[in-house]
Write an enzyme that holds these catalytic residues in place. Structure first.
Site, mmCIF file in Angstrom:
data_model
loop_
_atom_site.group_PDB
_atom_site.id
_atom_site.type_symbol
_atom_site.label_atom_id
_atom_site.label_comp_id
_atom_site.label_asym_id
_atom_site.label_seq_id
_atom_site.Cartn_x
_atom_site.Cartn_y
_atom_site.Cartn_z
ATOM 1 N N ARG A 55 -8.424 18.791 0.244
ATOM 2 C CA ARG A 55 -7.923 17.411 0.195
ATOM 3 C C ARG A 55 -6.809 17.207 1.232
ATOM 4 N NH1 ARG A 55 -2.642 14.876 -0.797
ATOM 5 N NH2 ARG A 55 -2.985 12.894 -1.855
ATOM 6 N N THR A 77 7.144 14.270 -0.436
ATOM 7 C CA THR A 77 7.031 14.425 1.008
ATOM 8 C C THR A 77 8.345 14.067 1.691
ATOM 9 O OG1 THR A 77 4.727 13.792 0.957
ATOM 10 C CG2 THR A 77 5.893 13.315 2.992
ATOM 11 N N ASP A 114 -2.155 11.204 2.885
ATOM 12 C CA ASP A 114 -1.773 10.208 3.895
ATOM 13 C C ASP A 114 -0.840 10.779 4.962
ATOM 14 O OD1 ASP A 114 0.136 10.517 1.796
ATOM 15 O OD2 ASP A 114 1.204 8.753 2.549
ATOM 16 N N GLY A 117 -1.114 9.613 -1.853
ATOM 17 C CA GLY A 117 -1.644 9.437 -0.499
ATOM 18 C C GLY A 117 -2.907 8.603 -0.451
ATOM 19 N N THR A 176 5.662 7.773 1.040
ATOM 20 C CA THR A 176 5.559 8.901 0.128
ATOM 21 C C THR A 176 4.856 8.377 -1.115
ATOM 22 O OG1 THR A 176 6.800 10.603 -1.077
ATOM 23 C CG2 THR A 176 7.857 8.461 -0.848
HETATM 24 N N1 ASP Z 1 1.915 11.427 0.071
HETATM 25 C C1 ASP Z 1 1.717 12.820 -0.228
HETATM 26 C C2 ASP Z 1 0.266 13.086 -0.473
HETATM 27 O O1 ASP Z 1 -0.391 12.274 -1.108
HETATM 28 C C3 ASP Z 1 2.452 13.327 -1.404
HETATM 29 C C4 ASP Z 1 3.851 12.959 -1.559
HETATM 30 O O2 ASP Z 1 4.363 12.008 -1.011
HETATM 31 O O3 ASP Z 1 4.514 13.685 -2.280
HETATM 32 O O4 ASP Z 1 -0.191 14.119 -0.080
#
Ligand code: ASP
Length: 336
Positions: free
Chosen positions: A218, A190, A221, A244, A241
């Site tokens: 789904r 992210t 976060d 989530g 990140t």
């Molecule tokens: N936090 C993000 C999620 O769980 C994924 C990520 O940080 O890559 O959707």
């Protein structure tokens, strides 16, 4: 370099901080638009992962031509959303189990106004839609078809976001269809960006295609204010990140900000929440693939990143030292 920095500094002091016109949200006029941050540092821009470097550059150039920090965030992280080679954000993001690219994003300003979209499909720039939600609606969060309809009615184009490369990877994944989150640097990055602008005000944004091969529907976060992103203009800002679900369970970013409110540094605050996440998951099978990382900045422009496992890095720009990458400190390596 120093000429560039001087230019940046002048531009920053001269032009940033035009407040956002907000037609809906009741803007809480902060009585503490403080100038605590050292002018040597401002603006401060901090973004997750390698792609944060380019995003920071873009955001800075936007600030330098007088754009607001909210606009700078939309353009900065928008670079990653538009990049087909970025496999975890926007166009080119890895899809869910059904082969659909579904996007989450949120944005927040110094007056605690927020906009968010979740489970958004076929719109390349969810962060720009989130900003529209903040500015043009009485709500914080729009989801799924409603978010898409809102985007289209505001002129956003409906586009196929599944690139041939991502489709190929999905087909490959389908062979085993292992229904388990896959957490590594490719699938899990992210982009979150925090800005302390020339006025000493805080802003943040976050955008992602979420965990690869997630269940259809789904939501992670990243679009959730308090989990993937939180800021309090009197204190500091934080963003997350990683897995989530773990960040949501612990209200991660909000807690980092609350610890800074109690006087802890950004590093101490990120570290304490990562420890908490570890403790909450230590008896869970999630721990095998668990990675979470936080970035944080306080009103003084002090910043930090901290992750559960090795491998997390972030881009940091300040006026004193320019744009650069930093490796975050971490609790343990992947072998533990
Ligand atoms: N936090 C993000 C999620 O769980 C994924 C990520 O940080 O890559 O959707």
């Amino acid at each position: 370099m120093s000429n560039r920095r001087n230019f940046i500094k002048k531009a920053a002091l001269g032009t940033i901080g035009v407040s956002t016109v907000n037609t809906w949200s009741s803007t809480f006029v902060s009585d503490q638009t403080s100038n605590l941050a050292s002018s040597k540092k401002k603006p401060v821009i901090i973004s997750t992962w390698n792609h944060g470097f380019e995003a920071n550059d873009k955001a800075l150039s936007e600030l330098n031509i007088g754009k607001t920090a909210l606009e700078a965030i939309v353009s900065g992280v928008g670079v990653c959303e538009a990049d087909p080679n970025n496999r975890s954000v926007g166009y080119g993001g890895l899809p869910d189990r059904e082969g659909k690219v579904t996007l989450d994003a949120c944005i927040m300003d110094h007056n605690s106004n927020c906009g968010s979209v979740s489970f958004l499909q076929e719109i390349k720039h969810p962060i720009a839609v989130a900003k529209k939600v903040l500015i043009d609606t009485p709500h914080v969060m729009l989801s799924g078809k409603g978010a898409q309809d809102f985007a289209i009615s505001n002129g956003f184009l409906k586009e196929n976001l599944l690139t041939p490369e991502s489709k190929k990877d999905w087909k490959q994944w389908l062979i085993k269809s292992k229904y388990e989150p896959v957490i590594n640097m490719e699938n899990h990055d992210t982009i979150s960006m925090l800005i302390l602008d020339g006025n000493g005000d805080l802003f943040g944004g976050c955008t992602t295609s979420g965990a690869a091969w997630k269940m259809h529907g789904r939501v992670g976060d990243s679009p959730i204010i308090g989990a993937g992103l939180f800021l309090d203009n009197d204190v500091g800002a934080a963003a997350a990140t990683g897995l989530g679900e773990a960040v949501i369970r612990t209200a991660g970013s909000a807690m980092v900000v609350e610890l800074m409110r109690q006087g802890k540094s950004p590093l101490e605050s990120c570290k304490e929440i990562v420890e908490r996440i570890y403790n909450k998951h230590r008896n869970s099978k999630d721990l095998n693939y668990l990675q979470v990382g936080f970035i944080a900045v306080n009103k003084n422009g002090d910043h930090a990143g901290y992750s559960l496992r090795s491998g997390f890095n972030y881009a940091i720009y300040d006026d004193e030292n320019g744009n650069r990458m930093e490796d975050s400190q971490f609790k343990m390596s992947w072998n533990n």
